[in-house]
Design a protein around this motif. Structure first.
Motif, PDB file in Angstrom:
ATOM      1  N   MET A   1       0.833  -1.218   0.000  1.00  0.00           N
ATOM      2  CA  MET A   1       0.000   0.000   0.000  1.00  0.00           C
ATOM      3  C   MET A   1       0.863   1.261   0.000  1.00  0.00           C
ATOM      4  O   MET A   1       0.562   2.230  -0.708  1.00  0.00           O
ATOM      5  CB  MET A   1      -0.935  -0.009   1.202  1.00  0.00           C
TER       6      MET A   1
ATOM      7  N   ARG B   1       2.238   1.780  -3.500  1.00  0.00           N
ATOM      8  CA  ARG B   1       1.233   2.324  -4.404  1.00  0.00           C
ATOM      9  C   ARG B   1       0.982   3.809  -4.131  1.00  0.00           C
ATOM     10  O   ARG B   1       0.859   4.604  -5.064  1.00  0.00           O
ATOM     11  CB  ARG B   1      -0.074   1.547  -4.262  1.00  0.00           C
ATOM     12  N   LEU B   2       0.928   4.188  -2.857  1.00  0.00           N
ATOM     13  CA  LEU B   2       0.757   5.610  -2.532  1.00  0.00           C
ATOM     14  C   LEU B   2       1.956   6.430  -3.001  1.00  0.00           C
ATOM     15  O   LEU B   2       1.808   7.550  -3.483  1.00  0.00           O
ATOM     16  CB  LEU B   2       0.552   5.784  -1.032  1.00  0.00           C
ATOM     17  N   TRP B   3       3.156   5.892  -2.855  1.00  0.00           N
ATOM     18  CA  TRP B   3       4.368   6.598  -3.289  1.00  0.00           C
ATOM     19  C   TRP B   3       4.381   6.761  -4.803  1.00  0.00           C
ATOM     20  O   TRP B   3       4.803   7.789  -5.326  1.00  0.00           O
ATOM     21  CB  TRP B   3       5.591   5.819  -2.825  1.00  0.00           C
TER      22      TRP B   3
ATOM     23  N   GLN C   1       1.779   7.063  -6.731  1.00  0.00           N
ATOM     24  CA  GLN C   1       0.709   7.955  -7.161  1.00  0.00           C
ATOM     25  C   GLN C   1       0.889   9.386  -6.668  1.00  0.00           C
ATOM     26  O   GLN C   1       0.018  10.224  -6.910  1.00  0.00           O
ATOM     27  CB  GLN C   1      -0.639   7.422  -6.668  1.00  0.00           C
ATOM     28  N   ARG C   2       1.968   9.685  -5.983  1.00  0.00           N
ATOM     29  CA  ARG C   2       2.140  11.037  -5.446  1.00  0.00           C
ATOM     30  C   ARG C   2       2.263  12.044  -6.589  1.00  0.00           C
ATOM     31  O   ARG C   2       2.863  11.792  -7.624  1.00  0.00           O
ATOM     32  CB  ARG C   2       3.359  11.099  -4.538  1.00  0.00           C
TER      33      ARG C   2
END
Length: 95
Positions: A59, A62-64, A66-67
């Motif tokens: 997770m 994925r957040l990194w 999409q930054r």
């Protein structure tokens, strides 16, 4: 003389491939059983924590990735279109 007939090979074979024996003393049997169950539980708990860490790492990855990108909901708009109702399909009569 074949290597398989040598006394050292026969001694190794009987030592290495013999079935493990349970201890005869009852307290030692109980102690080894408790140690086995404790080892099994420790491996299960370790597996759960490793799985949770892998999910959390995925997770975060994925957040990194999409930054800096706009959120998907911000660019959505309404879709206009025309529609018509289609009647129920009728099959020809079988003869």
């Amino acid at each position: 003389m074949s290597i398989f007939q040598h006394h050292a090979f026969r001694r190794f074979r009987t030592f290495a491939f013999s079935a493990p024996r349970r201890p005869r003393h009852p307290l030692l049997r109980i102690a080894l059983g408790v140690v086995g169950i404790a080892l099994l539980l420790a491996l299960v708990v370790l597996g759960v924590f490793v799985g949770a860490a892998m999910l959390a790492g995925g997770m975060l990855w994925r957040l990194w990735a999409q930054r800096g990108k706009p959120a998907a909901g911000a660019r959505r708009g309404s879709i206009d279109g025309d529609y018509h109702v289609v009647g129920k399909a009728q099959l020809p009569l079988a003869r």
